[in-house]
Design an enzyme around this catalytic site. Structure first.
Site, PDB file in Angstrom:
ATOM      1  N   TYR A 292       0.847  -1.197   0.000  1.00  0.00           N
ATOM      2  CA  TYR A 292       0.000   0.000   0.000  1.00  0.00           C
ATOM      3  C   TYR A 292       0.883   1.248   0.000  1.00  0.00           C
ATOM      4  CZ  TYR A 292      -4.362   2.526   0.940  1.00  0.00           C
ATOM      5  OH  TYR A 292      -5.470   3.344   0.849  1.00  0.00           O
ATOM      6  N   TYR A 342      -5.691   5.364  -7.269  1.00  0.00           N
ATOM      7  CA  TYR A 342      -5.942   5.224  -5.834  1.00  0.00           C
ATOM      8  C   TYR A 342      -7.346   4.677  -5.638  1.00  0.00           C
ATOM      9  CZ  TYR A 342      -6.347   6.510  -0.887  1.00  0.00           C
ATOM     10  OH  TYR A 342      -6.536   6.494   0.468  1.00  0.00           O
TER      11      TYR A 342
END
Lengths: 390, 321
Positions: A292, A342
């Protein structure tokens, strides 16, 4: 135990953009349909759903729109991007315990044209944690970048400022090289170099524009089913070997500034330990990763949590080219959230599945038997270990 | 719009790029002393070289010149344009935008280059093209596109005398309700103030003390453990009995960061915020002020005080000792 009880059989993304021009519900429907097509399953095969508490798409609206029938399991995971692999966590438990057979995990957001996370928490917050944010809003510490920068300053102090700054550039650079060769990435075909990185404006503390992820519109979905059913699916299955989730002691959402040491992310340490224990795997078994990357420094800390580097030493791992396609741990081969899109880490689950299938646009030359995918950090978090089916 | 509709729309608008906005437009009047004098008077820019022929002749200019900023004026349409706007290519382009909901228009900026002084008798002709159209942008006004026109000005000999780039934003206006809402907020302070904490049962006592200039630290009356931020129960002994002590605000920088962007109204940027390790043992997040942020170091000793930081807000702030 959950090891090998369930497998990812379908993956789907919408296109990623700055302005999708349609509702989050519609984006999600499109991603789910793509994932079902990829699996060779019908909507009526789905009987479970997981998503983010933050997601605006209601389970039953999605079910009606896509034509999913009776649902016997649904659940949501809190804390924004921290929920990403939490969707797998919920799905695997539900399947392993017989609550349902086939789960669709989804996340859709108009993260650029709609609500933008970069605007921070300055809006009207009428939630249970409103008072928690109240300790930070008056001083102005209210954007995700600023919370991460507070940990980063401390980390640089302990690990060496110059070396860490070099490593942050290397994370940004390598990830964008991957994005530049992934046609689905928002940074596809965008050249990127040191001069471009240095030329951008300061955001917070050591973080410049390209240390921060994109804001994007789009949706991603993953279909998870019982392992014995997975073999019959169009592309077979990618097994879930282990999946950990954790909110470690003395936690605040993004602002855990009161622990003995803040230059680390104990929640990910706990989740990693849990996933390794379930799977019987060790860091040496992991061939590639999707880590991430809302901001570059959080990649460093997760490398330490998952045992690829000792505490405070991940800059060395990164500067040796560890994240590159020919490195020890090819990472964020889709361009990550820094340069693909994203979608709160769920596009990362899609990419980790591709890596094990061998179908990434930037597939490393070596065999990928096991891939790691993680959730957002700073919040309660988690990570999953995926692998080839036995 | 769906991605397909957006693509079709963008193809339509991009077909305009490079097109002439119409035939070259010769100014209604040649450069002349009367218009120069009016301009100079209205602008309050009455340089001798614009208005005093005798003086101008004695300067390097060798005679009267037109103020450079008049360049665009020489080829303007004049008042008839207001009643009957030109149906030129630019208008047609705007019509395409309007038809797709991009009805807002905002002149954003212009830049002009001047290649030589214009003198009475010069004849100015403007050649305008649609030069560029940006990719789609999300702006504060709404989703839109920037359109740049490029006007090249030539004289009676066909020589270029100047160039002007004019940029407008064509956008989908944000919900008009927003405007209505903001117009009713007439009780807000004239200068934006900081965003304050919501106050509830578990924290209002702390903020009330802060309003009065004191920073308190919650203390468990059972095991004496100090805790901050406040919570209703002691994590060490599970007691719900507590009181508080007042902090001396002696401390050191445990970590810090400086915010540059985005700039939120009510705050000064760069804005430095620290996690302060207080001498009592708890930590407090607060601004560090009156220091060049590049010189702050972790471990630096700081002293705090509670101050009024804007019209409505009392907060602790720290300075190097």
């Amino acid at each position: 135990m959950v090891k090998d009880k369930a497998a990812i059989v379908g993956i789907g993304n919408t296109e990623f953009s700055k302005n999708s021009g349609r509702s989050e519900l519609q984006l999600t429907c499109e991603a789910v349909r793509a994932a079902l097509d990829d699996a060779g399953l019908k909507p009526s095969d789905v009987d479970g759903m997981t998503t983010f508490t933050m997601d605006s798409t209601d389970e039953i609206e999605l079910a009606r729109a896509v034509g999913i029938g009776d649902i016997t399991f649904y659940s949501r995971v809190p804390h924004g991007g921290g929920a990403a692999t939490g969707l797998i966590h919920q799905a695997v438990m539900a399947i392993a315990s017989g609550m349902c057979e086939t789960v669709v995990c989804y996340r859709g957001l108009n993260g650029r044209s709609g609500h933008r996370f970069s605007e921070g928490v300055s809006g009207n917050i009428i939630t249970a944690d409103a008072m928690h944010w109240g300790w930070y809003m008056p001083s102005g510490l209210m954007t995700p970048a600023s919370w991460v920068a507070m940990y980063t300053q401390r980390y640089m102090h302990l690990a060496g400022e110059d070396k860490v700054k070099e490593a942050l550039f290397e994370v940004a650079y390598t990830t964008r090289q991957h994005g530049a060769t992934n046609p689905a990435a928002m940074f596809y075909d965008h050249p990127f170099d040191r001069a471009e990185y240095d030329a951008q404006k300061k955001i917070v503390g050591p973080l410049k524009l390209y240390d921060c992820c994109l804001e994007s519109d789009g949706a991603s979905a993953v279909i998870i089913t019982r392992a014995d059913k997975a073999r019959a699916c169009k592309h077979g299955g990618v097994a879930i070997k282990g999946v950990g989730q954790s909110a470690a002691k003395n936690m605040e959402s993004m602002t855990s500034f009161y622990r003995d040491e803040i230059a680390a992310i104990p929640s990910m340490d706990v989740a990693a330990k849990e996933a390794y224990k379930q799977s019987g795997l060790t860091p040496d078994d992991i061939d590639a990763a999707v880590i991430y990357d809302a901001f570059t420094p959080i990649v460093l800390w997760q490398l330490e949590s998952w045992g690829f580097a000792d505490p405070l030493k991940s800059a060395d791992f990164v500067l040796e080219g560890g994240l590159r396609l020919d490195g020890r741990l090819p990472t964020n081969t889709h361009g990550g959230q820094l340069s693909e899109a994203y979608i709160h880490g769920v596009n990362g689950i899609v990419e980790a599945t591709r890596l094990v299938r061998g179908t990434s646009k930037n597939q490393p030359d070596k065999e990928i038997n096991h891939a790691l995918v993680t959730s957002g950090v700073g919040v309660p978090t988690g990570g999953a270990l995926l692998g080839k089916m036995d | 719009m769906t991605p397909e509709e957006t693509k079709a729309f963008e193809e339509k608008i991009h077909a305009f790029v490079g097109r002439e906005n119409g035939p070259p437009k010769r100014g209604n009047d040649d450069v002349n002393e009367a218009m120069i004098r009016h301009w100079a008077e209205v602008m309050g820019d009455e340089l001798g070289t614009y208005t005093d022929a005798e003086y101008a002749a004695g300067t390097g200019k060798g005679g009267l010149i037109a103020p450079p900023a008049m360049l665009q004026a020489w080829s303007m349409e004049g008042y008839p344009m207001a009643e009957n706007p030109a149906q030129d290519i630019q208008r047609q382009l705007h019509n395409v935008f309007d038809a797709h909901g991009f009805t807002g228009v905002l002149g954003t900026n212009t830049s002009t280059e001047f290649f030589r002084d214009l003198k009475p008798g010069d004849q100015v002709t403007a050649h305008c093209i649609i030069d560029t159209i940006s990719e789609q942008k999300a702006t504060g006004r709404g989703i839109g596109y920037f359109i740049e026109t490029l006007t090249t000005y030539t004289d009676q000999n066909g020589e270029e005398v100047g160039k002007q780039v004019f940029r407008v934003l064509k956008f989908i206006p944000a919900d008009s309700n927003d405007a209505a809402d903001s117009s009713t907020e007439d009780d807000s302070p004239s200068v934006p103030t900081r965003i304050t904490s919501p106050r509830g049962h578990d924290n209002s006592w702390w903020w009330k003390a802060c309003d009065e200039g004191k920073i308190l630290i919650q203390r468990c009356t059972s095991c004496q453990t100090l805790r901050h931020p406040p919570r209703p129960m002691c994590g060490e002994c599970q007691s719900i009995e507590w009181d508080s002590i007042e902090s001396t605000l002696d401390g050191e920088v445990y970590s810090f960061t400086t915010l540059h962007y985005p700039k939120i109204p009510g705050y000064q940027y760069p804005n430095t915020v620290g996690v302060i390790q207080l001498s009592e043992g708890t930590r407090l997040v607060a601004n560090i002020v009156d220091i060049d942020y590049e010189t702050i170091k972790i471990g630096m000793k700081v002293k705090g005080s509670v101050e009024q930081v804007d019209e409505k807000t009392m907060l602790p702030v720290f300075r190097p000792e």
